[in-house]
Every structure is written in structure tokens, then in C-alpha cells.
Design a protein around this motif. Structure first.
Motif, PDB file in Angstrom:
ATOM      1  N   LYS A  49      -0.466 -15.749   9.577  1.00 62.56           N
ATOM      2  CA  LYS A  49       0.893 -15.202   9.696  1.00 62.56           C
ATOM      3  C   LYS A  49       1.129 -14.213   8.558  1.00 62.56           C
ATOM      4  O   LYS A  49       0.542 -14.323   7.481  1.00 62.56           O
ATOM      5  N   MET A  50       2.012 -13.234   8.806  1.00 63.62           N
ATOM      6  CA  MET A  50       2.260 -12.221   7.792  1.00 63.62           C
ATOM      7  C   MET A  50       3.733 -11.872   7.691  1.00 63.62           C
ATOM      8  O   MET A  50       4.453 -11.938   8.681  1.00 63.62           O
TER       9      MET A  50
ATOM     10  N   ALA B 185      -6.446  -5.648  -9.997  1.00 68.39           N
ATOM     11  CA  ALA B 185      -5.735  -4.908  -8.962  1.00 68.39           C
ATOM     12  C   ALA B 185      -5.294  -3.537  -9.472  1.00 68.39           C
ATOM     13  O   ALA B 185      -4.560  -3.468 -10.455  1.00 68.39           O
ATOM     14  N   PRO B 186      -5.719  -2.470  -8.830  1.00 71.32           N
ATOM     15  CA  PRO B 186      -5.225  -1.148  -9.219  1.00 71.32           C
ATOM     16  C   PRO B 186      -3.807  -0.944  -8.670  1.00 71.32           C
ATOM     17  O   PRO B 186      -3.384  -1.678  -7.776  1.00 71.32           O
ATOM     18  N   LYS B 187      -3.099   0.029  -9.228  1.00 70.56           N
ATOM     19  CA  LYS B 187      -1.765   0.348  -8.692  1.00 70.56           C
ATOM     20  C   LYS B 187      -1.924   0.818  -7.263  1.00 70.56           C
ATOM     21  O   LYS B 187      -2.890   1.491  -6.918  1.00 70.56           O
ATOM     22  N   SER B 188      -0.976   0.403  -6.434  1.00 68.61           N
ATOM     23  CA  SER B 188      -1.123   0.760  -5.022  1.00 68.61           C
ATOM     24  C   SER B 188       0.227   0.737  -4.346  1.00 68.61           C
ATOM     25  O   SER B 188       1.148   0.059  -4.793  1.00 68.61           O
ATOM     26  N   SER B 189       0.346   1.489  -3.263  1.00 65.63           N
ATOM     27  CA  SER B 189       1.619   1.503  -2.546  1.00 65.63           C
ATOM     28  C   SER B 189       1.717   0.318  -1.581  1.00 65.63           C
ATOM     29  O   SER B 189       2.730   0.115  -0.944  1.00 65.63           O
ATOM     30  N   LEU B 190       0.628  -0.437  -1.484  1.00 64.95           N
ATOM     31  CA  LEU B 190       0.683  -1.618  -0.612  1.00 64.95           C
ATOM     32  C   LEU B 190      -0.169  -2.730  -1.199  1.00 64.95           C
ATOM     33  O   LEU B 190      -1.371  -2.557  -1.420  1.00 64.95           O
ATOM     34  N   LEU B 191       0.460  -3.846  -1.468  1.00 67.03           N
ATOM     35  CA  LEU B 191      -0.262  -4.990  -2.016  1.00 67.03           C
ATOM     36  C   LEU B 191      -0.152  -6.163  -1.045  1.00 67.03           C
ATOM     37  O   LEU B 191       0.904  -6.420  -0.493  1.00 67.03           O
TER      38      LEU B 191
ATOM     39  N   ILE C 163       2.900  -7.231   1.249  1.00 68.98           N
ATOM     40  CA  ILE C 163       2.690  -8.017   2.470  1.00 68.98           C
ATOM     41  C   ILE C 163       2.229  -9.404   2.060  1.00 68.98           C
ATOM     42  O   ILE C 163       1.245  -9.547   1.319  1.00 68.98           O
ATOM     43  N   LEU C 164       2.983 -10.390   2.488  1.00 72.05           N
ATOM     44  CA  LEU C 164       2.591 -11.775   2.212  1.00 72.05           C
ATOM     45  C   LEU C 164       1.713 -12.252   3.361  1.00 72.05           C
ATOM     46  O   LEU C 164       2.067 -12.113   4.533  1.00 72.05           O
TER      47      LEU C 164
END
Ligand code: BES
Ligand code: MN
Ligand code: ZN
Length: 496
Positions: free
Chosen positions: A55-56, A9-15, A70-71
Motif C-alpha cells: 500500500k502507498m 540519501a541524496p537530496k531529491s524531489s521525491l523520497l 511517498i510512504l
């Protein structure tokens, strides 16, 4: 949209990371929770979110993670099918897009292998669902509000086997690309998509190895396409028959033929339709749209199968030159047809296209797709396409393929008693039944008179080609129903 697979996984503002149905965290989520001293679990416990599939839950800030989390609920992941995984991916796309995100990293690499699907393959299916959902028809909106324009442009999926995920995804992306083309031509208005412009779309496929042949009105007249030409004779647009061939099998396999109804607009003709809802008849070429998209996807994924795709294209208009109720035409088969309703035009163009296809290519199977009857929605609603056939094995193969990809089929009966209903008093056959119900079946009986013993199936997709309500995979509007089904049908049964 760009879709990338990576092993880290690269660094990101949304995982995006996973939670399962029993509320348990995937290992990625677990590690994040640990690093954040249990604050992820605490947040989850304070919500209704439960890890059910699709579901999120969005956590704008998590200790130790510089960006949002985000789960994503993966439900009872061990029992998922490829279709459920695609739906999860599609929902994820819709969610990220509505949050106005541009890019996301999705680490579901802790998903347990599902039934027969290894982890890398599961991830490819989730990505495929996102890709299918990413298509939208907005080319004619020039003055959109800023917040209407889709912005999500890149998804990065973490996979334990990048090569394998990419390999599977490339096949799925070819299928998605085909159905996106189908959805495009079905959505285009009828002043843009008409028989000759459909032929032009087909010619584009030459670039990827599809052989394309086009018959115009002059050629068809010479050959005797009286039924097809009668339908188009009231229109200023020239009718076309487009024959596409993808010969991907090098072992002399007898071809399978797929024929599509392509009425680029159906006014009903002299038996004109009521104005309410007439605009829907722009999608009366959806059968042909499926044939076009199917040929594209077969070529893109280099399918090892021999397929002939035929589009029977005409526009059904009322005019001084239009055919009349009570006209008699001579079809290519030699059988004469009494036209008792000019609005039963789909079966007329198919009569000639089916006869031509079986006669010229001697296919091992012939399948037609058509938005043929309103009656099919009375019988089946918007959940199943109608299946009619003279061959049980073909029915089984098609039904099973449809179930796998979520494009289901339901077989309806055919037989002598129904066949009688299309006997004409003045010609060999008439183009409508006697009005004693079973409108979709009598339409199929009419078609059967033009298939000449070829193992054949007719798919009435009038209720499936377009969705007014939101569908998980395809949203609203053109669905592309049939492209995924037929790709699966070929892959499962003919590409060995
Ligand atoms: N294209 C229509 C069928 C249709 C209806 C497709 C609704 C999609 C949505 C077809 O050409 C047609 O008009 N069929 C008639 C047949 C009748 C005249 C025997 C119909 O269903 O009413
Ligand atoms: Mn009609
Ligand atoms: Zn029609």
C-alpha cells in the motif's frame, strides 16, 4: 532503467520511506515526522492508509522536506520472503510510473532484516522487483499520447551496505534481463519472430560466452528429424533446431538439458483452429523463449553450472505442402508416428528435440517447457503450470524452486493406463489420445516415449506464458514464466 545504491540519501524531489503493518513508522519516516512537528503522522491518521504490504500514500508536501514524500507499506516486514519484497518493489515501480515521476530516492534502509535475509539483501530484492516490472512492450507504438510514455528512469536505493546490495542485485538483474528477453520474443508478432529470427537472437548470445549451433532443414533431414520437419513443411519459413551451451562449471559436471517448444505461430495446420483467439498462438514459442532467456541469464551471472538449451522451432501452417491428418512420419528415434491431428504439433517437434538432446548430451536431467495443451488450463487455470515427470527428486527440486520465485508447479499423474492411449493402429504411436479426457497427460505420455530413461520433467506452460490480467511482478502480457524458476533451480541445486 537505472538503479543505483548509495549509503546516504541524496537530496531529491521525491523520497520514499517506510511504514509497517501495525502503523508504526520506520526510523526514516519517524525522523521526517519529528522534523515536521508530527504532521506526517497527522496526515496518515486522516487516511485509510495502514502500512499493509504494497500500500502507498503520497504526501505532496511535508514541512522541512523540499519535495514530496511517498510512504510505502512494508506490512509485516519481519516475515517477508524475497518474493514478497520483489512484489513490493514492483508495485512501487508501477505507482511511481503512474504518477509520472522521473526519478526517486528510496530510503527503506530501516527495514528489519527478514528471516534469512540481511537488510542489504532485502533492498536488492525490492530493487529487483522494480526492475522486473519496468519492462514494457511498446516499440510499435509510434503515435502515443504524451502521458502514455513511461518516464521513470532512475531509482536510487539507500542501503547500509552498498557493496553487498550491488552484488546481490547484479545476480538478480541478470535473471531479470533474461526474462525481459523472453518477454520480448514472446510479445513480438509472428511476422518478426519466426524460426530463423529466433536463431538470430540465439547467435547474439555468443557475445556473452554461450556456444550456439544451428541445424537447418537440410541438416535435420539428413539426421532424420521426420517429426519436427513434418510440422514445418506447410510453412515458407525454414524450421530450425538451435542448440546453446553454457558450460560454467569447471568440475566436469554432467549437463542439465532444457528443451523448449518453439512454434512461432500455430494455426493448427490442416486441422485449422477457429479464428476466435487464433492470434494468441503467437506465443506458442514461449517454451523456446524461456530457453533463450534462461541461457542469457546464466551467462550474464556466470552461473557455475553446465546447461544445454535447445529450441525446437517451426511454424505450423496449412498449405498444399502441409502434412495431413493420417500421415505417418518416422521420428529421429526411429519410432513411427501417426499424425491424427495436425494441431497436436508441439509434441511432434519436441519428440525429435528430446531424442536428439538425450542421445547427444547424455544429460543428468532433461526438462522441457511447452505451451502444449489447452487442457492444462481446464485442469489448473492460470495459477500453476503442469508438471509431469518420471523422477520424484527432479519434481521436488522444481516444485520448490517454483514456490520460491512465485512460478508455481503442480504435478499431475502419468502411468501405463494413460500410456496405452497413445498406441496407434497403424504406427508405433499416435499424436493424440483417444479423446477420453486427460489431454495434458496423454500429451506428456507421448513425450515420454522420446526421453529414453533420462530423468525428465515436462512443464506445460500453456496457461502461464501470457497473462490477460495484471500480475504484480510482470503486469499484463508475456510473463517470462520459467526463467526465474529455472535460475533458482540451478542456483539451489547445481551451483555449489
Ligand atoms: N499450442 C496449442 C496449445 C495452447 C492452447 C497453448 C492455448 C496456449 C494456449 C497446442 O498446439 C494445441 O493446439 N493443442 C491442442 C491439442 C489437441 C489437438 C490434442 C489443444 O490443446 O486443443
Ligand atoms: Mn496446436
Ligand atoms: Zn501449439
Amino acid at each position: 532503467m537505472k538503479i543505483v545504491f548509495t549509503d546516504k540519501a541524496p537530496k531529491s524531489s521525491l523520497l520514499v520511506a517506510s511504514v509497517y503493518e501495525d502503523g508504526s513508522f520506520g526510523s526514516v519516516t519517524k525522523a521526517l515526522d519529528k522534523a515536521a512537528n508530527g504532521s506526517v503522522k497527522l496526515s496518515v491518521d486522516n487516511t485509510e492508509f495502514n502500512g499493509k504490504a504494497e500500500k502507498m500514500l503520497r504526501l505532496p508536501s511535508v514541512n522541512g522536506l523540499n519535495g514530496q514524500l511517498i510512504l510505502l507499506g512494508l506490512g509485516d516486514a519481519k516475515n517477508h520472503t524475497s518474493l514478497i519484497l520483489e512484489k513490493i518493489g514492483a508495485r512501487l515501480f508501477a505507482c511511481l510510473n503512474s504518477l509520472r515521476e522521473k526519478k526517486a530516492v528510496i530510503d527503506l534502509s530501516d527495514i528489519p532484516g527478514v528471516k534469512n535475509l540481511p537488510v542489504a539483501e532485502c533492498i536488492a530484492y525490492i530493487a529487483s522487483g522494480a526492475l522486473i516490472r519496468s519492462w514494457s512492450f511498446d516499440k510499435y507504438k509510434t503515435k502515443r499520447e504524451k502521458d502514455e510514455i513511461p518516464v521513470l528512469s532512475e531509482l536510487v536505493f539507500v542501503s547500509p551496505n552498498v557493496k553487498e546490495s550491488q552484488k546481490i542485485f547484479d545476480k538478480l538483474a541478470a535473471i531479470a534481463g533474461g526474462s525481459h528477453l523472453t518477454r520480448l520474443v514472446v510479445s513480438e508478432p509472428p511476422n518478426i519472430v519466426y524460426p530463423e529470427s529466433m536463431a538470430k537472437y540465439a547467435k547474439e548470445l555468443k557475445k556473452i560466452g554461450v556456444k550456439v549451433q544451428i541445424l537447418g532443414e537440410k541438416e535435420m533431414k539428413k539426421l532424420g528429424f521426420g517429426a519436427l520437419l513434418g510440422v514445418g513443411q506447410g510453412s515458407i519459413r525454414e524450421s530450425q533446431l538451435v542448440i546453446m551451451q553454457w558450460m560454467g562449471n569447471k568440475f566436469g559436471q554432467k549437463p542439465i538439458a532444457v528443451v523448449g517448444k518453439g512454434i512461432t505461430f500455430d494455426t493448427g495446420g490442416i486441422n485449422i483452429k477457429p479464428s476466435n483467439g487464433m492470434e494468441d498462438m503467437k506465443y506458442d514459442m514461449a517454451g523456446s523463449g524461456v530457453v533463450l532467456g534462461l541461457m542469457k541469464s546464466l551467462a550474464m551471472r556466470k552461473a557455475k553450472v553446465n546447461v544445454v538449451g535447445v529450441m525446437a522451432l517451426a511454424e505450423n501452417m496449412p498449405s498444399g505442402a502441409a502434412q495431413r491428418p493420417s500421415d505417418v512420419v518416422t521420428s529421429l528415434s526411429g519410432q513411427t508416428i501417426e499424425i491424427l491431428n495436425t494441431d497436436a504439433e508441439g509434441r511432434l517437434v519436441l519428440a525429435d528435440a528430446l531424442w536428439y538432446t538425450q542421445d547427444k548430451f547424455k544429460p543428468q536431467y532433461m526438462i522441457d517447457l511447452a505451451t502444449l495443451t489447452g487442457a492444462i488450463t481446464v485442469a489448473l487455470g492460470y495459477e500453476y503450470a503442469g508438471l509431469f515427470s518420471n523422477n520424484d527428486k527432479l519434481c521436488d527440486m522444481l516444485t520448490s524452486a517454483g514456490e520460491t520465485v512465485g512460478e508455481p508447479l503442480w504435478r499431475l499423474p502419468m502411468g501405463k493406463a494413460y500410456d496405452k492411449d497413445v498406441n496407434s493402429d497403424v504406427a508405433d504411436v499416435k499424436n493424440v489420445g483417444s479423446g477420453r479426457g486427460a489431454g495434458s497427460i496423454t500429451a506428456a505420455q507421448f513425450l515420454e516415449r522420446f526421453v529414453n530413461k533420462t530423468p525428465w520433467a515436462h512443464l506445460d506452460i500453456a496457461g502461464m506464458a501470457w497473462d490477460k490480467a495484471e500480475k504484480p511482478l510482470t503486469g499484463k502480457g508475456a510473463t517470462g514464466y520459467g526463467v526465474r524458476l529455472l535460475n533458482e533451480f540451478f542456483a539451489k541445486n547445481f551451483e555449489k
